[in-house]
Write a protein that holds these residues in place. Structure first.
Motif, PDB file in Angstrom:
ATOM      1  N   LYS A 104       0.187  -1.888  -6.414  1.00  0.00           N
ATOM      2  CA  LYS A 104       1.434  -1.501  -7.072  1.00  0.00           C
ATOM      3  C   LYS A 104       2.340  -2.694  -7.352  1.00  0.00           C
ATOM      4  O   LYS A 104       3.016  -2.748  -8.384  1.00  0.00           O
ATOM      5  CB  LYS A 104       2.205  -0.488  -6.207  1.00  0.00           C
ATOM      6  N   TYR A 105       2.365  -3.675  -6.430  1.00  0.00           N
ATOM      7  CA  TYR A 105       3.425  -4.677  -6.487  1.00  0.00           C
ATOM      8  C   TYR A 105       2.963  -6.134  -6.583  1.00  0.00           C
ATOM      9  O   TYR A 105       3.772  -7.005  -6.904  1.00  0.00           O
ATOM     10  CB  TYR A 105       4.321  -4.546  -5.239  1.00  0.00           C
ATOM     11  N   ALA A 106       1.690  -6.430  -6.299  1.00  0.00           N
ATOM     12  CA  ALA A 106       1.285  -7.836  -6.151  1.00  0.00           C
ATOM     13  C   ALA A 106       1.010  -8.554  -7.460  1.00  0.00           C
ATOM     14  O   ALA A 106       0.973  -9.782  -7.493  1.00  0.00           O
ATOM     15  CB  ALA A 106       0.060  -7.927  -5.247  1.00  0.00           C
ATOM     16  N   ASP A 107       0.754  -7.816  -8.540  1.00  0.00           N
ATOM     17  CA  ASP A 107       0.487  -8.423  -9.845  1.00  0.00           C
ATOM     18  C   ASP A 107      -0.668  -9.442  -9.752  1.00  0.00           C
ATOM     19  O   ASP A 107      -1.738  -9.102  -9.288  1.00  0.00           O
ATOM     20  CB  ASP A 107       1.762  -9.070 -10.404  1.00  0.00           C
ATOM     21  N   SER A 108      -0.417 -10.681 -10.122  1.00  0.00           N
ATOM     22  CA  SER A 108      -1.493 -11.682 -10.167  1.00  0.00           C
ATOM     23  C   SER A 108      -2.004 -12.063  -8.783  1.00  0.00           C
ATOM     24  O   SER A 108      -3.083 -12.655  -8.648  1.00  0.00           O
ATOM     25  CB  SER A 108      -1.006 -12.942 -10.887  1.00  0.00           C
ATOM     26  N   LYS A 109      -1.243 -11.739  -7.738  1.00  0.00           N
ATOM     27  CA  LYS A 109      -1.658 -12.083  -6.373  1.00  0.00           C
ATOM     28  C   LYS A 109      -2.532 -10.995  -5.749  1.00  0.00           C
ATOM     29  O   LYS A 109      -2.919 -11.094  -4.582  1.00  0.00           O
ATOM     30  CB  LYS A 109      -0.421 -12.311  -5.494  1.00  0.00           C
ATOM     31  N   PHE A 110      -2.841  -9.956  -6.509  1.00  0.00           N
ATOM     32  CA  PHE A 110      -3.528  -8.791  -5.958  1.00  0.00           C
ATOM     33  C   PHE A 110      -4.877  -9.132  -5.337  1.00  0.00           C
ATOM     34  O   PHE A 110      -5.168  -8.761  -4.198  1.00  0.00           O
ATOM     35  CB  PHE A 110      -3.726  -7.730  -7.053  1.00  0.00           C
ATOM     36  N   LEU A 111      -5.732  -9.853  -6.062  1.00  0.00           N
ATOM     37  CA  LEU A 111      -7.105 -10.065  -5.609  1.00  0.00           C
ATOM     38  C   LEU A 111      -7.194 -10.797  -4.269  1.00  0.00           C
ATOM     39  O   LEU A 111      -7.866 -10.312  -3.348  1.00  0.00           O
ATOM     40  CB  LEU A 111      -7.915 -10.795  -6.676  1.00  0.00           C
ATOM     41  N   PRO A 112      -6.545 -11.970  -4.094  1.00  0.00           N
ATOM     42  CA  PRO A 112      -6.664 -12.641  -2.786  1.00  0.00           C
ATOM     43  C   PRO A 112      -6.072 -11.817  -1.646  1.00  0.00           C
ATOM     44  O   PRO A 112      -6.612 -11.826  -0.535  1.00  0.00           O
ATOM     45  CB  PRO A 112      -5.888 -13.954  -2.984  1.00  0.00           C
ATOM     46  N   LEU A 113      -4.978 -11.092  -1.915  1.00  0.00           N
ATOM     47  CA  LEU A 113      -4.395 -10.251  -0.874  1.00  0.00           C
ATOM     48  C   LEU A 113      -5.318  -9.088  -0.532  1.00  0.00           C
ATOM     49  O   LEU A 113      -5.468  -8.715   0.641  1.00  0.00           O
ATOM     50  CB  LEU A 113      -3.031  -9.727  -1.325  1.00  0.00           C
ATOM     51  N   TYR A 114      -5.946  -8.513  -1.546  1.00  0.00           N
ATOM     52  CA  TYR A 114      -6.873  -7.401  -1.333  1.00  0.00           C
ATOM     53  C   TYR A 114      -8.061  -7.852  -0.479  1.00  0.00           C
ATOM     54  O   TYR A 114      -8.456  -7.167   0.469  1.00  0.00           O
ATOM     55  CB  TYR A 114      -7.358  -6.875  -2.687  1.00  0.00           C
ATOM     56  N   VAL A 115      -8.632  -9.018  -0.808  1.00  0.00           N
ATOM     57  CA  VAL A 115      -9.780  -9.539  -0.065  1.00  0.00           C
ATOM     58  C   VAL A 115      -9.389  -9.813   1.388  1.00  0.00           C
ATOM     59  O   VAL A 115     -10.139  -9.486   2.325  1.00  0.00           O
ATOM     60  CB  VAL A 115     -10.323 -10.817  -0.738  1.00  0.00           C
ATOM     61  N   LYS A 116      -8.221 -10.403   1.586  1.00  0.00           N
ATOM     62  CA  LYS A 116      -7.752 -10.691   2.943  1.00  0.00           C
ATOM     63  C   LYS A 116      -7.591  -9.401   3.744  1.00  0.00           C
ATOM     64  O   LYS A 116      -7.975  -9.330   4.924  1.00  0.00           O
ATOM     65  CB  LYS A 116      -6.425 -11.449   2.888  1.00  0.00           C
ATOM     66  N   SER A 117      -7.032  -8.379   3.120  1.00  0.00           N
ATOM     67  CA  SER A 117      -6.833  -7.098   3.794  1.00  0.00           C
ATOM     68  C   SER A 117      -8.172  -6.457   4.154  1.00  0.00           C
ATOM     69  O   SER A 117      -8.327  -5.893   5.242  1.00  0.00           O
ATOM     70  CB  SER A 117      -6.012  -6.162   2.903  1.00  0.00           C
ATOM     71  N   LYS A 118      -9.132  -6.533   3.245  1.00  0.00           N
ATOM     72  CA  LYS A 118     -10.460  -5.993   3.524  1.00  0.00           C
ATOM     73  C   LYS A 118     -11.113  -6.725   4.708  1.00  0.00           C
ATOM     74  O   LYS A 118     -11.769  -6.103   5.563  1.00  0.00           O
ATOM     75  CB  LYS A 118     -11.349  -6.138   2.288  1.00  0.00           C
ATOM     76  N   PHE A 119     -10.921  -8.040   4.762  1.00  0.00           N
ATOM     77  CA  PHE A 119     -11.487  -8.833   5.849  1.00  0.00           C
ATOM     78  C   PHE A 119     -10.869  -8.423   7.187  1.00  0.00           C
ATOM     79  O   PHE A 119     -11.575  -8.263   8.193  1.00  0.00           O
ATOM     80  CB  PHE A 119     -11.249 -10.321   5.583  1.00  0.00           C
ATOM     81  N   LYS A 120      -9.554  -8.216   7.201  1.00  0.00           N
ATOM     82  CA  LYS A 120      -8.887  -7.777   8.424  1.00  0.00           C
ATOM     83  C   LYS A 120      -9.396  -6.403   8.853  1.00  0.00           C
ATOM     84  O   LYS A 120      -9.563  -6.135  10.051  1.00  0.00           O
ATOM     85  CB  LYS A 120      -7.368  -7.735   8.214  1.00  0.00           C
TER      86      LYS A 120
END
Length: 288
Positions: free
Chosen positions: A224-240
């Motif tokens: 909803k909010y990360a825009d261009s930062k979505f992919l690295p944040l998504y990958v990090k969250s999946k890893f956690k």
């Protein structure tokens, strides 16, 4: 100058009375307490209705609407210009309301104040304290979770919550969504203080099931909010999530509890906490 304290509860019979005692033990006594039932099926509502004080109001419609809806209701019902909230299984320092109210009164540019937190077990054992050391917080600080306020430690101006309502479609992570949404529209004027004024029962929240659900909702927030930062944040969250899943398979959930608290070597925090707990326990509630 009065303040509304909103306390939503659901099946909290083991904790609710002590939570209410921590309200009555406050050094700041110009308050109203809204006890908002969310369809409890245990003795919680009975405990709430047993309090005999004109400052206390109990609301119950027998429905289970979840936290976000109940918090929005509390905002609509609040009669004062300042609003504090707490969870039914937590406690607060006797000085909490006075300290945060003074900051809001003396700083008209500030809308919200968040305190440091002492983590405790269900039986009130001290685990440690944590706090945020930032004078200002940016959208990226929230997005990357360099600093996020503990939801229930907030004291605010009531008008802020009228401008920024909780998303009732979210079952969890309503707070994270609210912080990101309000910050993105430049309406998140918050001050963090390091005073450890909120006592948070971690055991009920530091489970693999709840942590995995939180990470899942975190990824929804990124979309909803990360825009261009979505992919690295998504990958990090999946890893956690994978790490937490592994921890659950090894039956090592105590790791989740330990990593959320920082004891340090200073025993003063624990001593102060234990003194406060005795005051709260010895506070007498006016009952019918």
């Amino acid at each position: 100058m009065g303040i509304t304290i909103g306390l939503p509860f659901y099946n909290a019979e083991n904790y609710l009375e002590l939570a209410i005692k921590s309200v009555f033990a406050q050094t700041y006594q110009d308050w109203e307490l809204i006890l908002m039932d969310d369809g409890s099926t245990d003795r919680s509502l009975e405990i709430a209705k047993s309090i005999n004080d004109p400052r206390v109001s109990v609301y119950s419609d027998g429905k289970n609407k979840k936290l976000a809806a109940r918090l929005n209701e509390i905002v609509r019902l609040a009669k004062y210009d300042y609003l504090a909230r707490m969870d039914a299984d937590d406690l607060m320092s006797t000085k909490r309301i006075e300290t945060q109210m003074n900051i809001l009164k003396n700083n008209p540019e500030i809308d919200l104040v968040s305190t440091g937190t002492i983590s405790i077990t269900n039986d009130l054992t001290y685990l440690g304290g944590r706090y945020v050391q930032l004078n200002e917080i940016s959208f990226n600080d929230l997005l990357y979770k360099r600093a996020t306020p503990l939801h229930a430690s907030i004291v605010s101006r009531t008008d802020w919550f009228k401008r920024n309502k909780y998303d009732e479609s979210l079952k969890i992570a309503q707070d994270y969504d609210l912080w990101l949404r309000s910050c993105k529209k430049n309406d998140f004027n918050i001050k963090f203080i390091t005073d450890l004024l909120y006592y948070y029962r971690e055991e009920n929240n530091a489970t693999s099931k709840k942590v995995l659900a939180a990470y899942k909702n975190e990824r929804v927030m990124y979309k909803k909010y990360a825009d261009s930062k979505f992919l690295p944040l998504y990958v990090k969250s999946k890893f956690k999530s994978l790490i937490v899943f592994g921890i659950s398979l090894m039956n090592k959930e105590d790791i989740l509890l330990k990593r959320r608290s920082y004891k340090g070597t200073d025993t003063t925090m624990e001593d102060n906490y234990l003194k406060e707990i005795e005051i709260i326990k010895n506070t007498k509630l006016p009952t019918f």
